[in-house]
Design a protein around this motif. Structure first.
Motif, PDB file in Angstrom:
ATOM      1  N   GLY A 147     -58.709 -17.772  47.492  1.00 41.61           N
ATOM      2  CA  GLY A 147     -58.383 -16.929  48.631  1.00 41.61           C
ATOM      3  C   GLY A 147     -59.072 -15.582  48.500  1.00 41.61           C
ATOM      4  N   GLY A 148     -59.571 -15.055  49.606  1.00 43.93           N
ATOM      5  CA  GLY A 148     -60.301 -13.794  49.532  1.00 43.93           C
ATOM      6  C   GLY A 148     -61.659 -13.917  48.878  1.00 43.93           C
ATOM      7  N   HIS A 149     -62.212 -15.135  48.843  1.00 42.95           N
ATOM      8  CA  HIS A 149     -63.538 -15.335  48.250  1.00 42.95           C
ATOM      9  C   HIS A 149     -64.529 -14.385  48.919  1.00 42.95           C
ATOM     10  CE1 HIS A 149     -67.359 -17.254  47.243  1.00 42.95           C
ATOM     11  NE2 HIS A 149     -66.718 -17.912  46.285  1.00 42.95           N
ATOM     12  N   PRO A 150     -65.375 -13.719  48.140  1.00 42.45           N
ATOM     13  CA  PRO A 150     -66.258 -12.709  48.733  1.00 42.45           C
ATOM     14  C   PRO A 150     -67.179 -13.242  49.826  1.00 42.45           C
ATOM     15  CG  PRO A 150     -66.759 -13.072  46.403  1.00 42.45           C
ATOM     16  CD  PRO A 150     -65.471 -13.741  46.671  1.00 42.45           C
ATOM     17  N   LEU A 151     -67.691 -14.461  49.670  1.00 38.14           N
ATOM     18  CA  LEU A 151     -68.559 -14.998  50.714  1.00 38.14           C
ATOM     19  C   LEU A 151     -67.763 -15.278  51.985  1.00 38.14           C
ATOM     20  CD1 LEU A 151     -71.465 -15.832  51.364  1.00 38.14           C
ATOM     21  CD2 LEU A 151     -70.878 -18.156  50.614  1.00 38.14           C
ATOM     22  N   VAL A 152     -66.559 -15.788  51.817  1.00 40.35           N
ATOM     23  CA  VAL A 152     -65.701 -16.042  52.973  1.00 40.35           C
ATOM     24  C   VAL A 152     -65.338 -14.728  53.664  1.00 40.35           C
ATOM     25  CG1 VAL A 152     -63.443 -16.900  53.688  1.00 40.35           C
ATOM     26  CG2 VAL A 152     -64.807 -18.205  52.048  1.00 40.35           C
ATOM     27  N   CYS A 153     -65.016 -13.711  52.877  1.00 38.30           N
ATOM     28  CA  CYS A 153     -64.677 -12.414  53.476  1.00 38.30           C
ATOM     29  C   CYS A 153     -65.872 -11.804  54.200  1.00 38.30           C
ATOM     30  CB  CYS A 153     -64.150 -11.466  52.404  1.00 38.30           C
ATOM     31  SG  CYS A 153     -62.447 -11.824  51.916  1.00 38.30           S
ATOM     32  N   ALA A 154     -67.077 -12.101  53.731  1.00 35.00           N
ATOM     33  CA  ALA A 154     -68.262 -11.662  54.469  1.00 35.00           C
ATOM     34  C   ALA A 154     -68.313 -12.340  55.835  1.00 35.00           C
ATOM     35  CB  ALA A 154     -69.524 -11.967  53.670  1.00 35.00           C
ATOM     36  N   GLY A 155     -67.925 -13.624  55.880  1.00 30.40           N
ATOM     37  CA  GLY A 155     -67.834 -14.306  57.165  1.00 30.40           C
ATOM     38  C   GLY A 155     -66.777 -13.691  58.059  1.00 30.40           C
ATOM     39  N   VAL A 156     -65.641 -13.321  57.470  1.00 32.37           N
ATOM     40  CA  VAL A 156     -64.583 -12.641  58.228  1.00 32.37           C
ATOM     41  C   VAL A 156     -65.099 -11.320  58.785  1.00 32.37           C
ATOM     42  CG1 VAL A 156     -62.318 -11.537  58.055  1.00 32.37           C
ATOM     43  CG2 VAL A 156     -62.726 -13.724  56.899  1.00 32.37           C
ATOM     44  N   GLU A 157     -65.782 -10.568  57.940  1.00 36.09           N
ATOM     45  CA  GLU A 157     -66.335  -9.285  58.385  1.00 36.09           C
ATOM     46  C   GLU A 157     -67.297  -9.490  59.558  1.00 36.09           C
ATOM     47  OE1 GLU A 157     -68.739  -5.440  56.508  1.00 36.09           O
ATOM     48  OE2 GLU A 157     -68.697  -7.349  55.419  1.00 36.09           O
ATOM     49  N   GLY A 158     -68.141 -10.507  59.459  1.00 39.25           N
ATOM     50  CA  GLY A 158     -69.077 -10.777  60.543  1.00 39.25           C
ATOM     51  C   GLY A 158     -68.384 -11.210  61.817  1.00 39.25           C
ATOM     52  N   ALA A 159     -67.394 -12.100  61.688  1.00 42.98           N
ATOM     53  CA  ALA A 159     -66.684 -12.592  62.874  1.00 42.98           C
ATOM     54  C   ALA A 159     -65.914 -11.474  63.564  1.00 42.98           C
ATOM     55  CB  ALA A 159     -65.740 -13.726  62.477  1.00 42.98           C
ATOM     56  N   LEU A 160     -65.255 -10.626  62.788  1.00 44.72           N
ATOM     57  CA  LEU A 160     -64.506  -9.520  63.386  1.00 44.72           C
ATOM     58  C   LEU A 160     -65.447  -8.496  64.018  1.00 44.72           C
ATOM     59  CD1 LEU A 160     -61.767  -9.095  60.661  1.00 44.72           C
ATOM     60  CD2 LEU A 160     -61.372  -9.777  63.034  1.00 44.72           C
ATOM     61  N   THR A 161     -66.608  -8.301  63.417  1.00 40.35           N
ATOM     62  CA  THR A 161     -67.600  -7.411  64.019  1.00 40.35           C
ATOM     63  C   THR A 161     -68.038  -7.953  65.375  1.00 40.35           C
ATOM     64  OG1 THR A 161     -68.377  -6.679  61.842  1.00 40.35           O
ATOM     65  CG2 THR A 161     -69.868  -6.356  63.705  1.00 40.35           C
ATOM     66  N   CYS A 162     -68.246  -9.262  65.454  1.00 40.15           N
ATOM     67  CA  CYS A 162     -68.597  -9.887  66.738  1.00 40.15           C
ATOM     68  C   CYS A 162     -67.470  -9.720  67.752  1.00 40.15           C
ATOM     69  CB  CYS A 162     -68.892 -11.368  66.535  1.00 40.15           C
ATOM     70  SG  CYS A 162     -70.421 -11.731  65.660  1.00 40.15           S
ATOM     71  N   MET A 163     -66.242  -9.971  67.315  1.00 40.81           N
ATOM     72  CA  MET A 163     -65.118  -9.862  68.238  1.00 40.81           C
ATOM     73  C   MET A 163     -64.954  -8.432  68.738  1.00 40.81           C
ATOM     74  SD  MET A 163     -61.122 -11.021  67.814  1.00 40.81           S
ATOM     75  CE  MET A 163     -60.595  -9.628  66.810  1.00 40.81           C
ATOM     76  N   ASN A 164     -65.097  -7.474  67.839  1.00 37.10           N
ATOM     77  CA  ASN A 164     -64.909  -6.078  68.233  1.00 37.10           C
ATOM     78  C   ASN A 164     -65.992  -5.588  69.187  1.00 37.10           C
ATOM     79  OD1 ASN A 164     -62.605  -5.891  66.686  1.00 37.10           O
ATOM     80  ND2 ASN A 164     -63.643  -5.007  64.910  1.00 37.10           N
ATOM     81  N   ALA A 165     -67.118  -6.294  69.228  1.00 38.31           N
ATOM     82  CA  ALA A 165     -68.209  -5.906  70.128  1.00 38.31           C
ATOM     83  C   ALA A 165     -68.026  -6.463  71.538  1.00 38.31           C
ATOM     84  CB  ALA A 165     -69.546  -6.379  69.555  1.00 38.31           C
ATOM     85  N   LEU A 166     -67.028  -7.318  71.732  1.00 36.78           N
ATOM     86  CA  LEU A 166     -66.821  -7.914  73.050  1.00 36.78           C
ATOM     87  C   LEU A 166     -66.331  -6.870  74.050  1.00 36.78           C
ATOM     88  CD1 LEU A 166     -65.018 -11.242  72.053  1.00 36.78           C
ATOM     89  CD2 LEU A 166     -67.378 -10.995  72.838  1.00 36.78           C
ATOM     90  N   ASP A 167     -66.744  -7.038  75.282  1.00 37.91           N
ATOM     91  CA  ASP A 167     -66.238  -6.226  76.386  1.00 37.91           C
ATOM     92  C   ASP A 167     -65.067  -6.989  77.001  1.00 37.91           C
ATOM     93  OD1 ASP A 167     -65.672  -4.806  78.662  1.00 37.91           O
ATOM     94  OD2 ASP A 167     -67.727  -4.765  79.421  1.00 37.91           O
ATOM     95  N   TRP A 168     -63.847  -6.584  76.642  1.00 40.33           N
ATOM     96  CA  TRP A 168     -62.674  -7.347  77.062  1.00 40.33           C
ATOM     97  C   TRP A 168     -62.474  -7.315  78.572  1.00 40.33           C
ATOM     98  CZ3 TRP A 168     -61.313 -10.558  73.547  1.00 40.33           C
ATOM     99  CH2 TRP A 168     -61.471 -10.230  72.193  1.00 40.33           C
ATOM    100  N   ALA A 169     -63.078  -6.360  79.231  1.00 40.47           N
ATOM    101  CA  ALA A 169     -62.940  -6.285  80.689  1.00 40.47           C
ATOM    102  C   ALA A 169     -63.633  -7.449  81.383  1.00 40.47           C
ATOM    103  CB  ALA A 169     -63.506  -4.966  81.204  1.00 40.47           C
ATOM    104  N   VAL A 170     -64.609  -8.058  80.705  1.00 42.83           N
ATOM    105  CA  VAL A 170     -65.343  -9.156  81.341  1.00 42.83           C
ATOM    106  C   VAL A 170     -65.094 -10.491  80.647  1.00 42.83           C
ATOM    107  CG1 VAL A 170     -67.142  -7.619  82.185  1.00 42.83           C
ATOM    108  CG2 VAL A 170     -67.430  -8.726  79.965  1.00 42.83           C
ATOM    109  N   VAL A 171     -64.261 -10.490  79.587  1.00 40.00           N
ATOM    110  CA  VAL A 171     -63.941 -11.741  78.907  1.00 40.00           C
ATOM    111  C   VAL A 171     -62.898 -12.488  79.724  1.00 40.00           C
ATOM    112  CG1 VAL A 171     -62.893 -12.779  76.858  1.00 40.00           C
ATOM    113  CG2 VAL A 171     -64.502 -10.886  76.614  1.00 40.00           C
ATOM    114  N   GLU A 172     -63.166 -13.738  80.026  1.00 41.71           N
ATOM    115  CA  GLU A 172     -62.224 -14.542  80.800  1.00 41.71           C
ATOM    116  C   GLU A 172     -61.429 -15.434  79.862  1.00 41.71           C
ATOM    117  OE1 GLU A 172     -64.280 -16.679  83.783  1.00 41.71           O
ATOM    118  OE2 GLU A 172     -64.965 -14.888  84.843  1.00 41.71           O
TER     119      GLU A 172
END
Length: 265
Positions: free
Chosen positions: A240-265
């Motif tokens: 749990g908390g494997h560094p490579l996996v956490c890098a994936g988490v960091e990337g996925a959350l970065t993608c999510m945070n970049a979304l414009d929620w006003a246009v997400v359906e």
């Protein structure tokens, strides 16, 4: 197919996620059992995740799958409340480990493995009449914010809010399973944000890792501290908390945070 069963919310070969993974591969992989050594990639992933949560949910524990997060939540609910009775709802699905299967309602998945956990009962989904069954013997009730296995069923906000009020009245904990419906899939970072409800714990997985195998339990620091002692290492995981996996988490959350929620359906 179907986003890898709820995993590939941001597509395949997403550059931001791949960049984080490549950088972590060049840095290091597994170093020590999770929790025994502070690693910067875990801190970054955790901080990004908690930034999407209400302030009361200020601690995260990374595990290897959503089902493991559910098992951790059940353990923590019992430890925090000193109670053993667990409630779930009809149509709910939370995974295939022993604990997660015990609080899932599909008997065709369960019958070959009985007996499962004792003291588990099921309430009617979205049924206000059953809310009163939550009493002072209940450790927690676990609910998918939006049911997936049962057919993408969206509850009434009034029902989730009634569960929250009743849990507060009797000292039970409300656990929301966002393993499938979370990470932007419903138009907000987490589905529960649309229902004016703050749970005691949130279980996550699937898309959180950006394609890497991950689960996470989010709760308050006060609750999560119960895992720290009596016994020490009361909940521990090698990977749990494997560094490579956490890098994936960091990337996925970065993608999510970049979304414009006003246009997400």
């Amino acid at each position: 197919a179907i986003s890898g069963i709820g995993v590939s919310n941001f597509g395949h070969q997403e550059p931001t996620i791949h960049d984080r993974l490549r950088k972590q591969l060049d840095a290091h992989l597994h170093t020590m059992v999770y929790g025994e050594m502070v690693q910067s990639v875990q801190q970054r992933a955790g901080a990004l995740l908690l930034d999407t949560m209400p302030s009361a949910l200020d601690c995260v524990y990374f595990v290897n799958s959503g089902a493991e997060a559910v098992d951790a939540a059940l353990k923590l609910a019992k430890r925090t409340t000193g109670r053993s009775r667990l409630l779930a709802v009809q149509g709910g699905y939370h995974g295939n480990t022993h604990g997660a299967l015990s609080v899932s309602s599909n008997e065709s998945r369960k019958s070959a493995y009985r007996p499962l956990l004792p003291d588990v009962e099921f309430l009617g989904w979205n049924d206000p009449k059953d809310v009163s069954r939550i009493d002072d013997t209940v450790a927690c009730i676990i609910v998918e914010t939006v049911q997936g296995d049962a057919g993408i069923r969206i509850p009434d906000a009034s029902w989730l809010q009634a569960l929250r009020r009743r849990c507060d009245e009797v000292g039970a904990l409300l656990v929301l399973d966002e393993i499938q419906c979370g990470m932007g899939r419903t138009g907000t970072p987490w589905a529960f944000l649309q229902f004016d409800v703050v749970p005691d714990m949130v279980c996550m997985g699937k898309a959180l890792g950006g394609g890497m195998p991950v689960g996470a339990l989010v709760a308050s620091k006060q609750a999560m501290s119960q895992f720290a002692q009596n016994p020490s290492l009361g909940h521990i995981t090698t990977f749990g908390g494997h560094p490579l996996v956490c890098a994936g988490v960091e990337g996925a959350l970065t993608c999510m945070n970049a979304l414009d929620w006003a246009v997400v359906e």
